[in-house]
Design an enzyme around this catalytic site. Structure first.
Site, PDB file in Angstrom:
ATOM      1  N   ASP A   1       5.845   9.619   5.210  1.00 13.30           N
ATOM      2  CA  ASP A   1       4.835   9.237   4.227  1.00 13.30           C
ATOM      3  C   ASP A   1       4.784  10.359   3.188  1.00 13.30           C
ATOM      4  O   ASP A   1       5.301  11.462   3.394  1.00 13.30           O
ATOM      5  CB  ASP A   1       3.470   9.017   4.881  1.00 13.30           C
ATOM      6  CG  ASP A   1       2.612   8.014   4.105  1.00 13.30           C
ATOM      7  OD1 ASP A   1       2.868   7.814   2.902  1.00 13.30           O
ATOM      8  OD2 ASP A   1       1.687   7.436   4.695  1.00 13.30           O
TER       9      ASP A   1
ATOM     10  N   GLU B   1     -12.784   0.292  -1.382  1.00 12.54           N
ATOM     11  CA  GLU B   1     -12.022   0.368  -0.128  1.00 12.54           C
ATOM     12  C   GLU B   1     -10.555   0.477  -0.511  1.00 12.54           C
ATOM     13  O   GLU B   1     -10.013  -0.365  -1.217  1.00 12.54           O
ATOM     14  CB  GLU B   1     -12.281  -0.851   0.774  1.00 12.54           C
ATOM     15  CG  GLU B   1     -11.992  -2.200   0.157  1.00 12.54           C
ATOM     16  CD  GLU B   1     -12.122  -3.336   1.170  1.00 12.54           C
ATOM     17  OE1 GLU B   1     -12.275  -3.072   2.365  1.00 12.54           O
ATOM     18  OE2 GLU B   1     -12.064  -4.501   0.729  1.00 12.54           O
TER      19      GLU B   1
END
Length: 705
Positions: free
Chosen positions: A243, A451
């Protein structure tokens, strides 16, 4: 099974001609060109969670959670293929012009098959929900769609990437130093199955590691996860990517190494081939310090060039002929509309829906998400050439036949719209609109600023996890005010996760979960609101009543989490969703007795006893009744979409995997433990809340091995 041997041989030959410095340079996400060998620059970083992202115009499909709610793996496979087509079309044109920039390659870092175990997680809407079986089926389908088969199966259409491996689902704020602790049962029962399916069934070309540690090891440098499970147990042949900037966390946050060289070495030795970040700039120094070998650098380079050869980057393939005209073409826009309609979930309806244009003079459309583009697209999205908001979809649907009044009602989360205005400065306008309307469509919810991913550039560093399940206070006040106006109220919820809808459930006439439905989502929603088709989506996550007694966010044990281990009654259960009709499972049976280790068949007879044509999702759940290792509640083990006209009766056959008869013990071993099973065949879970909401129960079948 694709034959990788030709690509592996070509990669080995090419890499053998490179210097060690050149080989190491190719392990960066922004791999530079090697002109003397005819190797162009390549950027491994591209995104395609729900359409080609961040590189200009592309078809905007619903966010992943909205597509999951369709319970339609066949359609998702088709959508994956459409996304790959657009990705190829864009790549072909960019490559002609020497544009090798970020987000313009053929390696898509999608799908996200993490388990949405906690409704507070900001990135949960990138996933396919909380169930490992559903996530596995949809993950495999999307991988197969993205990667294609080709005329002879030799080349990948694009390369998919299953992420984030593994045991990753928040909290966002501490992900760079957090250690997710999970027992072997939870690992092999919940957190790993979707990755295993993507590897073994989908032949996914890449896997991305997570930021966090899992059981003490950083995921992007974990011998247990990468060498032991992924490449060992599952025999993964593709490449592994970190990542972004996760490897520097080894020494900066996890503190398992002391220097960038040690971090680069730890990742490379574990099997991480490409670094999204800059830590692999230290690989040559790590080599000089004796921390890595030439063979380890070479092996990673060979894996990466195997992928590039499998993508046909050094030869002409059928995919080079895909024209730019496929980008956001009519066929793909229609696919986006189809899955948006299939994925919206009708949570409540007292008969107010569908709306009848011929009986309405004025419709009031109210709410901060009524005329906003932001909640249409979620995160990791491309750019659409046209957006259709909820308001615009309703206006287009009624034309000049019905007057549409509009009010923003309130700010998405602030206490006023105008900075100099009074608190809740749009409430009076909203109530005025309601008073002058025959029915109100109230559009509430969230967007990627409330979110999303911590620190993600796609949402301007303004988002992350939710603190609780409540809508912002401004919206809660608007909801209560509008529901008290004396007019029928239809609440449309645009979120990527479960929110507390208790008040709407009690006081609104209808509630429709719209998700983040894609750029044209307003058109799809209007089709449902006005009865052009029936809602048929099902919840891929549990909608809890509240978080009272809920496990801590940082607790990765499955106890008390998701429908399989739920200890309290939910507001709306996993697998729940109404239609405008009533489809009953009249009978269900097993043609042949199941045998351990073999898939088996379930046959069901469905009848649409209502007056509306509809799709319905047939669902099969199973529980081993005499095993101490079985989850608390029956688990999903098969599903299928069925189309039924009013009054139609239809027989459907479903294949249930042999693994449904197994459980996972505390040591992570999957085994048949017990002889008595209950199989439930219906249009919902076999729980009391679903029965109360639908007025129906699944057919129960007893199985004895």
């Amino acid at each position: 099974m694709r034959d990788r041997r030709k690509a592996e041989a070509a990669a080995k030959e090419l890499v053998s001609q490179m210097t060690l410095e050149e080989r190491a340079s190719q392990l960066r996400y922004d791999s530079p060109a090697i002109p003397r060998l005819g190797v162009p620059a390549y950027n491994w970083w591209n995104e395609a969670l729900h359409g080609v992202a961040r590189a200009g115009v592309a078809t905007s499909f619903p966010q992943a959670i909205g597509m999951a709610a369709a319970f339609d793996d066949g359609l998702l496979r088709t959508i994956g293929d459409a996304v790959a087509t657009e990705g190829r079309a864009k790549y072909n044109e960019y490559a002609k012009r020497g544009d090798r920039d970020i987000y313009k390659g053929l390696t898509f870092w999608s799908p996200n098959v993490n388990i949405f175990r906690d409704p507070r997680w900001g990135r949960g809407h990138e996933t396919y929900g909380e169930d490992p079986y559903l996530t596995s089926r949809l993950g495999v389908a999307y991988v197969e769609g993205l990667q294609g088969t080709g005329e002879d199966g030799e080349y990948l259409k694009t390369a998919a990437c299953a992420k984030h491996f593994a045991v990753h689902s928040g909290p966002e704020g501490v992900r760079h130093e957090f250690n997710a602790e999970a027992g072997k049962k939870d690992m092999y029962e919940t957190y790993l199955p979707a990755f295993e399916a993507c590897v073994k069934e989908g032949e996914v070309e890449a896997v991305m590691g997570a930021y966090n540690r899992t059981n003490g090891e950083p995921c992007c440098g974990s011998d247990t996860l990468i060498r032991g499970i992924l490449r060992g147990e599952w025999e993964f042949q593709g490449h592994f990517v970190s990542d972004c900037w996760a490897i520097k966390d080894f020494h900066e946050h996890h503190l398992v190494t002391k220097t960038p060289e040690e971090s680069a070495a730890m990742a490379l030795k574990a099997g991480c081939d490409v670094n999204c970040g800059v830590t692999y700039l230290h690989l040559l120094k790590a080599y000089q310090q004796g921390l890595v070998t030439e063979e380890e650098i070479t092996q990673a380079a060979e894996r990466l060039f195997t992928t590039r050869f499998m993508l046909g980057c050094f030869t002409e393939t059928e995919y080079d002929r895909i024209p730019y005209e496929t980008v956001e073409c009519r066929e793909h826009l229609e696919l986006a509309q189809k899955i948006a309609r299939e994925g919206m979930v009708l949570l409540k309806n007292d008969g107010t829906l569908p709306l009848r244009k011929d009986s309405l003079k004025t419709i009031g459309v109210i709410g901060p998400n009524a005329n906003s583009r932001s909640p249409l697209v979620g995160n990791y999205h491309g750019t659409a050439s046209r957006y259709i908001t909820m308001l615009e979809g309703i206006q287009d649907a009624v034309g000049d036949e019905v007057r549409v009044l509009y009010s923003e009602g309130c700010h998405l989360f602030k206490d006023r719209v105008e900075g100099l205005g009074w608190r809740q400065d749009r409430i009076s306008e909203a109530l005025t609109v309601a008073a002058h309307s025959d029915v109100v469509v109230l559009c509430l919810g969230l967007d990627e600023t409330l979110e999303g991913e911590e620190g993600d550039t796609g949402n301007s560093y303004a988002s992350g996890d939710k603190e609780d399940l409540r809508l912002p206070e401004s919206q809660r006040e608007l909801l209560e005010a509008v529901c008290g106006c004396g007019k029928p109220v239809v609440v449309c919820v645009l979120t990527g996760s479960a929110v507390d809808l208790s008040f709407a459930d009690e006081h609104a006439n209808a509630v429709l979960q719209v998700w983040y439905p894609g750029a044209g989502g307003g058109k799809a929603a209007a089709a449902l609101l006005f009865g052009d088709c029936s809602p048929s989506g099902k919840l891929p996550v549990t909608f809890y009543r509240d978080l009272e007694g809920f496990p801590e966010f940082t607790d990765y044990s499955m106890k008390g989490r998701t429908y399989r281990y739920l200890e309290k009654e939910p507001l709306y259960p996993f697998g729940y969703g109404l239609t405008y009709s009533r489809v009953e499972v009249k009978e269900a049976a097993l043609p042949d007795a199941p045998q351990a280790g073999r898939d088996y068949t379930v046959r069901a007879v469905l009848e649409n006893t209502g007056s509306f044509d509809t799709n319905e999702v047939l669902q099969v759940y199973i529980r081993a009744e005499d095993s101490v290792w079985a989850p608390l509640h029956p688990s999903l083990c098969a599903f299928a979409r069925v189309s039924l006209k009013a009054g139609e009766r239809k027989e459907v056959s479903l294949t249930v995997p042999a693994s449904s008869l197994t459980v996972v013990d505390e040591e992570g071993r999957r085994l048949v433990d017990g002889t008595h099973f209950s199989l439930y065949v219906g249009t919902s879970q076999p729980d009391e809340r679903s029965a109360a909401l639908t007025g129906m129960r699944p057919v129960r079948i007893e199985i004895a091995l």
